[in-house]
Write a protein that holds these residues in place. Structure first.
Motif, PDB file in Angstrom:
ATOM      1  N   PHE A   1       0.364  -5.048   0.815  1.00 47.08           N
ATOM      2  CA  PHE A   1      -0.918  -5.313   1.471  1.00 47.08           C
ATOM      3  C   PHE A   1      -1.561  -4.015   1.947  1.00 47.08           C
ATOM      4  CE2 PHE A   1      -3.384  -6.035   5.339  1.00 47.08           C
ATOM      5  CZ  PHE A   1      -4.321  -6.939   4.889  1.00 47.08           C
ATOM      6  N   THR A   2      -0.751  -3.136   2.546  1.00 48.15           N
ATOM      7  CA  THR A   2      -1.278  -1.862   3.038  1.00 48.15           C
ATOM      8  C   THR A   2      -1.816  -1.011   1.899  1.00 48.15           C
ATOM      9  OG1 THR A   2       0.310  -1.897   4.868  1.00 48.15           O
ATOM     10  CG2 THR A   2      -0.696   0.227   4.323  1.00 48.15           C
TER      11      THR A   2
ATOM     12  N   SER B   1       5.967  -7.173   1.227  1.00 47.68           N
ATOM     13  CA  SER B   1       4.652  -7.786   1.470  1.00 47.68           C
ATOM     14  C   SER B   1       3.758  -6.863   2.280  1.00 47.68           C
ATOM     15  CB  SER B   1       4.823  -9.131   2.182  1.00 47.68           C
ATOM     16  OG  SER B   1       5.441  -8.955   3.450  1.00 47.68           O
ATOM     17  N   ALA B   2       4.348  -6.247   3.338  1.00 51.66           N
ATOM     18  CA  ALA B   2       3.557  -5.344   4.172  1.00 51.66           C
ATOM     19  C   ALA B   2       3.130  -4.101   3.401  1.00 51.66           C
ATOM     20  CB  ALA B   2       4.360  -4.946   5.409  1.00 51.66           C
ATOM     21  N   ALA B   3       4.047  -3.544   2.607  1.00 53.09           N
ATOM     22  CA  ALA B   3       3.730  -2.337   1.836  1.00 53.09           C
ATOM     23  C   ALA B   3       2.645  -2.616   0.802  1.00 53.09           C
ATOM     24  CB  ALA B   3       4.985  -1.811   1.168  1.00 53.09           C
TER      25      ALA B   3
ATOM     26  N   VAL C   1       0.326  -9.391  -3.352  1.00 52.87           N
ATOM     27  CA  VAL C   1       1.402  -9.563  -2.368  1.00 52.87           C
ATOM     28  C   VAL C   1       2.421 -10.575  -2.867  1.00 52.87           C
ATOM     29  CG1 VAL C   1       1.932 -10.395  -0.047  1.00 52.87           C
ATOM     30  CG2 VAL C   1      -0.011  -8.858  -0.404  1.00 52.87           C
TER      31      VAL C   1
ATOM     32  N   LYS D   1      -5.105  -2.557   0.597  1.00 54.18           N
ATOM     33  CA  LYS D   1      -6.195  -2.367   1.553  1.00 54.18           C
ATOM     34  C   LYS D   1      -6.649  -0.913   1.584  1.00 54.18           C
ATOM     35  CE  LYS D   1      -7.490  -3.253   6.361  1.00 54.18           C
ATOM     36  NZ  LYS D   1      -7.031  -3.788   7.666  1.00 54.18           N
TER      37      LYS D   1
ATOM     38  N   ALA E   1       9.876  -8.834   3.612  1.00 52.55           N
ATOM     39  CA  ALA E   1       8.903  -8.479   4.647  1.00 52.55           C
ATOM     40  C   ALA E   1       8.316  -7.093   4.384  1.00 52.55           C
ATOM     41  CB  ALA E   1       9.575  -8.520   6.022  1.00 52.55           C
ATOM     42  N   VAL E   2       9.172  -6.144   4.043  1.00 50.65           N
ATOM     43  CA  VAL E   2       8.697  -4.787   3.777  1.00 50.65           C
ATOM     44  C   VAL E   2       7.812  -4.761   2.532  1.00 50.65           C
ATOM     45  CG1 VAL E   2       9.412  -2.441   3.151  1.00 50.65           C
ATOM     46  CG2 VAL E   2      10.664  -3.703   4.910  1.00 50.65           C
TER      47      VAL E   2
ATOM     48  N   ARG F   1      -5.748  -9.519  -3.280  1.00 51.84           N
ATOM     49  CA  ARG F   1      -4.590  -9.180  -2.449  1.00 51.84           C
ATOM     50  C   ARG F   1      -3.542 -10.299  -2.444  1.00 51.84           C
ATOM     51  NH1 ARG F   1      -8.095  -6.590   2.575  1.00 51.84           N
ATOM     52  NH2 ARG F   1      -8.884  -4.787   1.363  1.00 51.84           N
TER      53      ARG F   1
END
Length: 337
Positions: free
Chosen positions: A31-32, A27-29, A46, A35, A24-25, A42
């Motif tokens: 993507f951020t 994928s979020a990191a 990811v 972006k 989870a971390v 992307r």
């Protein structure tokens, strides 16, 4: 009161929770990051970040190295296919060609199979600007590998040497259970150690896999424990085979020796599994059991030649088992170094 469904004392539950959180971390990191800096592709980035997450830090580093090499290889194959088929690399024929080459190479180096991601990404790129698409997707894949590896190293990291030790401790506990079943067979009992034997093999496989991923830690002590543990396993296996051929401990004279040795060896293994000090009384009991077995002379009319041969093999195997268990106890205290 609601009980939390994850038992963090359970290795499987803890690994599942760690993988979920790290993925989870990651994928979020990723993507951020993409972006923020305006990186395209992307989805590919990811996906790459999530796929590189591994149970241990050492495994993540190995995975990152393998995927870097695979990505470079896949990109090279993609570029070559672009040169060979400049007007239609995005077609089914070109895609089939890239997969043919990539998977043929992966047949010799399994870890390089991840290169198909780069090859497919290039093959399905925009025909109007294929080179830019190829570059963007290669960068996204490489960045994802870095982010995924860093997350595994930073977020709830688990050292490979610690995983190896935990798996080995679980193997000792399973081996103690298998030893009890094997000894039961030597006394004519209908016992089966299939379940604990399967668990032992799984834990030993996990131990070796974790050791293969250790990067900077010293592993000689754990490897010595693994070798000695295998000696104990071999002796226990031989005990079970002896029991399959006859009942060499079915008479009262040997039953006490075998049970005493089994209980003492099991106590040593379970103490090591828990991280406790080796019980000296268990070692003394093992020695006494072996000496008693060697001094025992079975009655001449106890059975056929096969039974007497099985009795001799039992005494020998008891000695081998006791020696291996003592060696394991000495290695813990540093005497076996």
């Amino acid at each position: 009161m609601i009980k939390f469904p994850i038992d963090f004392d359970n290795h499987t539950h803890r690994d599942a929770a760690r993988l979920a959180i790290q993925s989870a971390v990651a994928s979020a990191a990723m993507f951020t990051l993409m972006k923020t800096v305006g990186m395209p592709e992307r989805f590919v980035g990811v996906l790459s970040a999530v796929m590189v997450v591994q149970p241990s830090a050492g495994a993540a580093i190995n995975e990152a190295q393998d995927r870097f090499m695979a990505t470079i290889l896949g990109a090279v194959i993609g570029f070559v296919c672009l040169l060979l088929l400049p007007n239609g690399y995005g077609t089914a024929a070109a895609l089939a060609l890239s997969m043919l080459v990539m998977n043929a190479i992966a047949g010799f180096r399994e870890h390089w199979r991840y290169g198909v991601v780069a090859a497919v990404a290039l093959a399905l790129g925009s025909e109007s600007n294929m080179w830019q698409t190829a570059l963007d997707r290669s960068i996204a894949i490489g960045a994802g590998v870095v982010v995924g590896a860093l997350v595994t190293l930073v977020i709830w990291p688990d050292k490979s040497e610690d995983r190896a030790q935990r798996s080995l401790c679980a193997a000792w506990d399973a081996l103690a259970g298998y030893l009890e079943a094997a000894v039961g067979r030597t006394m004519g009992k209908e016992t089966s150690g299939d379940d604990v034997a399967a668990r032992y093999r799984d834990y030993m496989r996990d131990t070796r896999a974790a050791l293969d991923n250790v990067k900077m830690a010293e592993t000689d002590a754990i490897k010595a424990d693994v070798e000695t543990t295998e000696s104990i396993w071999s002796a226990a296996r031989f005990l079970e085979r002896i029991g399959e051929e006859g009942d060499p401990a079915d008479d009262g004279g040997m039953r006490d020796c075998v049970e005493k040795l089994s209980n003492a060896a099991g106590n040593v293994l379970r103490a090591r599994a828990k991280g406790d000090s080796t019980p000296q009384d268990a070692l003394d009991s093992m020695n006494a059991a072996v000496e008693q077995a060697r001094a025992y002379n079975p009655p001449s009319d106890t059975g056929d030649e096969l039974a007497r041969a099985a009795h001799g093999a039992l005494v020998f195997t008891m000695g081998e088992l006791a020696e291996a268990v003592r060696r394991l106890a000495d290695q813990r205290s540093g005497k076996g170094a």
